[in-house]
Design an enzyme around this catalytic site. Structure first.
Site, PDB file in Angstrom:
ATOM      1  N   HIS A 137      44.807  50.703  43.733  1.00  0.00           N
ATOM      2  CA  HIS A 137      43.864  50.464  44.631  1.00  0.00           C
ATOM      3  C   HIS A 137      44.183  50.818  46.194  1.00  0.00           C
ATOM      4  O   HIS A 137      43.547  51.969  46.764  1.00  0.00           O
ATOM      5  CB  HIS A 137      43.500  48.907  44.487  1.00  0.00           C
ATOM      6  CG  HIS A 137      42.845  48.276  43.388  1.00  0.00           C
ATOM      7  ND1 HIS A 137      41.949  49.126  42.613  1.00  0.00           N
ATOM      8  CD2 HIS A 137      43.503  47.504  42.736  1.00  0.00           C
ATOM      9  CE1 HIS A 137      41.770  48.580  41.454  1.00  0.00           C
ATOM     10  NE2 HIS A 137      42.709  47.571  41.346  1.00  0.00           N
ATOM     11  N   ASP A 153      40.571  50.515  35.002  1.00  0.00           N
ATOM     12  CA  ASP A 153      40.813  49.279  35.197  1.00  0.00           C
ATOM     13  C   ASP A 153      40.118  48.466  34.398  1.00  0.00           C
ATOM     14  O   ASP A 153      40.668  47.987  33.378  1.00  0.00           O
ATOM     15  CB  ASP A 153      40.656  49.371  36.783  1.00  0.00           C
ATOM     16  CG  ASP A 153      41.115  47.853  37.368  1.00  0.00           C
ATOM     17  OD1 ASP A 153      41.770  47.026  36.792  1.00  0.00           O
ATOM     18  OD2 ASP A 153      40.721  47.753  38.663  1.00  0.00           O
TER      19      ASP A 153
END
Length: 460
Positions: free
Chosen positions: A273, A324
């Site tokens: 991220h 994810d």
């Protein structure tokens, strides 16, 4: 046994080439890539051949509750309210359901153009937080799922010890995740033979700075390095602004700033991220050689924010994409969302195109493959000698692609098709896993997944 595939067009690390004959050996390693060649009896790809994209961030079990959190449960929903729902779901996972969910997920990934996955695995123990008789039970379930589907895997068992900065005790609903550092290193030793037997890579994932105290982080990284000095290290970092604020309150530093000053971050690391960084953090993180793990559809789903990709690339930063939480399982969709996020933020078009590769889909594919390969710690960096034969053939007869030049076919696949629909064939380590857009286990894996999901979400 040597095998060959002939592609009228193929995307090599240097760009598009015509009439390419790709040869690989019995281990699935590419031994020759010859442009301007003849088929010479080799199988002919049904369309342009591009490298398979590594999926550098996956929580497999979360695929089973994709779509089930899209309702407002609080006056203002956020990542943190979503996390509470996710914990409730994680509490019900069994070894059998995890394996069924992961097998279907990995079949989906292959059908969607991913040929490898980095599995960030943090559900370790039984529903009460007690270790299974075999402490590797859930990790082994994931390795079996990858082997059954035929996808390459980098398994990243997660070190998770605290519920917040300053070594806050773990919450009751985190009990399935918790391990001591010594116990984690023992798990890695236990898993090493199984991983090696199927060509998997084993690394480590300190979950986040809020979940791993400084001393544990240092000891874990040192221990992993002693086991394998090349093993990849992945960490969630700076995903949420609250995380940044809490880190500042705890240490006086922002998460990425703290990590770079207190850990040996280098090419082995994947900063997952890294959404909320200052310009200086972008510069300093890029200089380490670490990969930024961008998960555009999940980051959009959770309301995380938008990574500043132009600034990252300005500093030579490397990146890859992951699915994810698996709100979406589609390699091309992640690329599309990544580019569209930049366009919305900057009010520009074709943001991630480069001078060398003005076709944005081509530029993104090459960069995602290189960054994903680095994060995976595997030789899957593209169609080149010494790399694994992880290949995706597009369907040149698909209505969105038909009669276009190859570079435009890739653009149409990413921006103008239903994305998975334009994929015809996929090979992993030279073994064909997808034919005509379908995996041989598609129906059986889907049936088992639905049953596992139904059992997991059923009321007590």
């Amino acid at each position: 046994m040597t095998q060959q595939l002939f592609a009228t067009d193929a995307l090599l690390p240097t760009g598009w080439a015509r009439n390419v004959l790709i040869t690989w050996d019995g281990t699935g390693r590419i031994t020759a890539v010859a442009p301007n060649a003849q088929p010479n009896g080799a199988a002919v790809a049904p369309g342009p051949v591009v490298p398979g994209i590594p999926n550098l961030h996956s929580h497999a079990f979360q695929r089973a509750f994709a779509g089930l959190t899209e309702y407002r449960g609080e006056s203002q929903d956020s990542f943190w309210s979503w996390r509470n729902l996710m914990y409730r779901f994680a509490a019900r996972i069994t070894p059998e359901s995890l394996e069924a969910i992961a097998t279907w997920l990995y079949v989906e990934m292959l059908e969607a153009g991913y040929t490898s996955v980095c599995e960030f695995h943090y559900v370790h123990h039984d529903q009460g937080g007690t270790p299974y008789a075999d402490d590797a039970t859930l990790s082994l379930a994931l390795l079996r799922a990858a082997q059954r589907a035929g996808i390459g895997i980098t398994l990243l068992p997660v070190l998770y010890q605290t519920s917040g900065f300053g070594a806050k005790p773990p919450r009751a609903d985190q009990a399935r995740f918790i391990r001591s550092t010594d116990n984690m290193l023992s798990l890695l030793e236990r898993l090493a033979p199984a991983a090696q037997a199927q060509g998997a890579v084993l690394g480590l994932a300190p979950h986040s700075l809020r979940a791993v105290p400084p001393d544990s982080l240092a000891t874990a990284v040192q221990g992993l390095t002693a086991l394998n000095a090349q093993a990849p290290i992945h960490i969630h970092i700076a995903e949420q602004t609250q995380e940044v604020d809490d880190c500042v309150a705890w240490s006086g530093q922002r998460p990425v700033q703290w990590l770079l000053e207190h850990a040996p971050v280098d090419e082995r690391w994947c900063l997952v991220h890294a959404t909320h960084m200052t310009p200086q953090e972008y510069l300093d993180a890029a200089r380490t050689g670490a990969v930024a793990g961008i998960c555009p559809t999940t980051e959009a789903n959770l309301g995380d924010g938008i990574f500043d990709m132009p600034l990252w690339l300005q500093h030579g930063g490397r990146w890859g994409v992951g699915s994810d939480s698996h709100a979406c399982v589609n390699a091309a969709e992640e690329l599309l969302m990544l580019e569209y996020g930049q366009r919305l933020s900057l009010r520009q078009r074709n943001v991630l195109a480069t001078a060398a590769q003005p076709e944005v889909a081509t530029a993104m594919t090459l960069q995602a493959v290189q960054g994903g390969a680095q994060a995976a710690g595997r030789a899957i960096g593209g169609l080149a000698v010494g790399e694994q034969a992880d290949l995706v053939a597009l369907d040149a007869q698909h209505v969105a692609l038909r009669d276009l030049p190859a570079h435009s076919m890739l653009s149409a696949h990413v921006f103008g098709s239903h994305r998975t629909s334009a994929i015809d064939s996929v090979w992993v380590a030279g073994q064909q896993r997808i034919t005509g857009g379908r995996h041989t286990q598609h129906d059986a894996a889907a049936h088992a997944f639905v049953a596992a999901r139904s059992a997991t979400i059923a009321p007590d």
